[in-house]
Design a protein around this motif. Structure first.
Motif, short mmCIF file in Angstrom:
data_model
loop_
_atom_site.label_atom_id
_atom_site.label_comp_id
_atom_site.label_asym_id
_atom_site.label_seq_id
_atom_site.Cartn_x
_atom_site.Cartn_y
_atom_site.Cartn_z
N ILE A 127 7.07 4.98 -28.96
CA ILE A 127 5.81 4.43 -29.49
C ILE A 127 4.64 4.86 -28.62
N ASN A 128 4.85 4.87 -27.30
CA ASN A 128 3.78 5.31 -26.39
C ASN A 128 3.49 6.80 -26.55
N MET A 129 4.53 7.61 -26.80
CA MET A 129 4.30 9.03 -27.08
C MET A 129 3.42 9.18 -28.32
N PHE A 130 3.76 8.42 -29.35
CA PHE A 130 3.00 8.49 -30.60
C PHE A 130 1.56 8.04 -30.38
N ALA A 131 1.37 6.99 -29.59
CA ALA A 131 0.02 6.49 -29.32
C ALA A 131 -0.82 7.53 -28.60
N ASP A 132 -0.20 8.30 -27.71
CA ASP A 132 -0.93 9.32 -26.96
C ASP A 132 -1.13 10.61 -27.76
N HIS A 133 -0.26 10.86 -28.73
CA HIS A 133 -0.35 12.09 -29.55
C HIS A 133 -0.20 11.70 -31.02
#
Length: 384
Positions: free
Chosen positions: A222-228
């Motif tokens: 989820i954090n990867m998605f939030a950053d990209h």
């Protein structure tokens, strides 16, 4: 979907990881295109089913040997018993693979026509179900439960009212629990078995470790998605980027987010997530259309068979009965194929089943479902 994967490569950390993942989906595309061209007859479709059953049975037997001989790492031991894993290296994808065939054989057992089909399917179901139990995969159990409910709902209309009552009762229990009417002590043991309460990311217990690890990978994705958010970190790059996003003690990547929907969002961004959801929707629209055509012809023949047969020649009565029997089995197979595809989509909420070439089996089952409609039309005309 493939286009969004290529787009995500613009920001990929590892192009080699991206290419490996894209090759896997290109293989699925090739199987769909070739299968749609060459798989056309009812005999071919049922041959694919038989081969799939034999392959699944071989994996089940291998799992029995692993359990009997205690062949597996200590990390696969849960409650003093080994979680079997076949040739899949992990119990969860093993359970997902077993479910893909088990859903079909259960459908044939419950709503198939002739005794031979139902007995053979029942025996196969028992063999595969025991392997599923030995895997101790909670994701597998949930996916199988949903698949069975789907089979009953779609294939056994007379039980729909009973199912509706059961669903209402279950929702009532959940509502009572949330409202504090149902004592917490009654549901806590069940929630603990499912790994839904008392989860620690710092010092997880042996029982809760796998759940905590899975949740940690969800959070990282989820954090990867939030950053990209738009194009992701690159298809196939979740394990490469994971060291930058791990939380607490879960330093090592498991290779994916243990939730394919989060995984595809992290790797390909919003574009890829939307494309994947449309891909899944298209599968069930196409599969549902094929089932609808089969079910319509089945009802027509059933109504025709119910009419008085006094004025018909004996051979025509026998032919009509044969056609109805074949269509009954084809309808059961269509329900089972839809349930098998659904089990993958459900299991992917807590894992990634697009591994170990299971994407190819997924493609074959999809083609079998779609082409079953064409093979069915011959049955309606001349008995198949």
């Amino acid at each position: 979907l493939l286009l969004t994967m290529f787009v995500s490569m613009t920001g990929a950390f590892s192009l080699s990881s991206s290419l490996k993942e894209i090759v896997k989906w290109l293989e699925l595309l090739i199987v769909v295109l070739v299968g749609a061209q060459y798989i056309r007859t009812r005999r071919q479709i049922w041959t694919i089913l038989i081969i799939s059953c034999l392959a699944a049975i071989s994996q089940a037997i291998y799992g029995y040997l692993q359990a009997f001989l205690d062949l597996g790492p200590q990390s696969f031991v849960r409650d003093a018993s080994l979680r079997v894993y076949g040739t899949f290296d992990q119990p969860n994808p093993y359970a997902g693979y077993i479910n893909m065939t088990l859903a079909i054989t259960i459908a044939l057992t419950l709503i198939g026509r002739d005794w031979r089909t139902r007995i053979l399917a029942g025996i196969t179901s028992l063999l595969l179900l025991e392997a599923e139990v030995l895997s101790q995969s909670r994701g597998g159990f949930i996916a199988l439960t949903i698949a069975i409910l789907f089979i009953v709902l779609l294939g056994m209309p007379r039980l729909r009212v009973l199912m509706g009552v059961g669903v209402i009762g279950a929702l009532g229990v959940v509502a009572g629990y949330l409202a504090g009417v149902v004592p917490e002590r009654l549901l806590t043991p069940i929630l603990r078995i499912l790994g839904l309460v008392h989860i620690s990311f710092i010092k997880p217990s042996v029982q809760d470790f796998s759940t905590a690890e899975r949740l940690a990978h969800w959070i990282a994705g989820i954090n990867m998605f939030a950053d990209h958010p738009f194009t992701g970190v690159g298809i196939g790059n979740y394990p490469d980027v994971y060291p930058q996003y791990y939380i607490t003690i879960f330093i090592n990547s498991l290779g994916h987010a243990h939730n394919y929907y989060i995984n595809i969002a992290a790797e390909t961004g919003l574009l890829g997530l939307v494309a994947f959801l449309l891909f899944v929707l298209t599968i069930f629209v196409a599969g549902g259309r094929a089932y609808g055509a089969i079910n319509k012809r089945y009802k027509e023949l059933k109504a025709q068979r119910a009419k008085p047969q006094a004025g018909l020649p004996a051979w025509e009565v026998r032919t009509l009965s044969k056609r109805l029997g074949l269509l009954t089995n084809d309808r059961a197979l269509a329900v089972g194929l839809l349930a098998a595809l659904l089990s993958v989509c459900v299991h992917n909420m807590v894992d990634d089943l697009y591994v170990h070439s299971m994407t190819l089996l997924f493609a074959l089952l999809l083609i079998a479902l779609i082409r079953l409609e064409g093979g069915m039309s011959n049955v309606g005309q001349n008995g198949g």
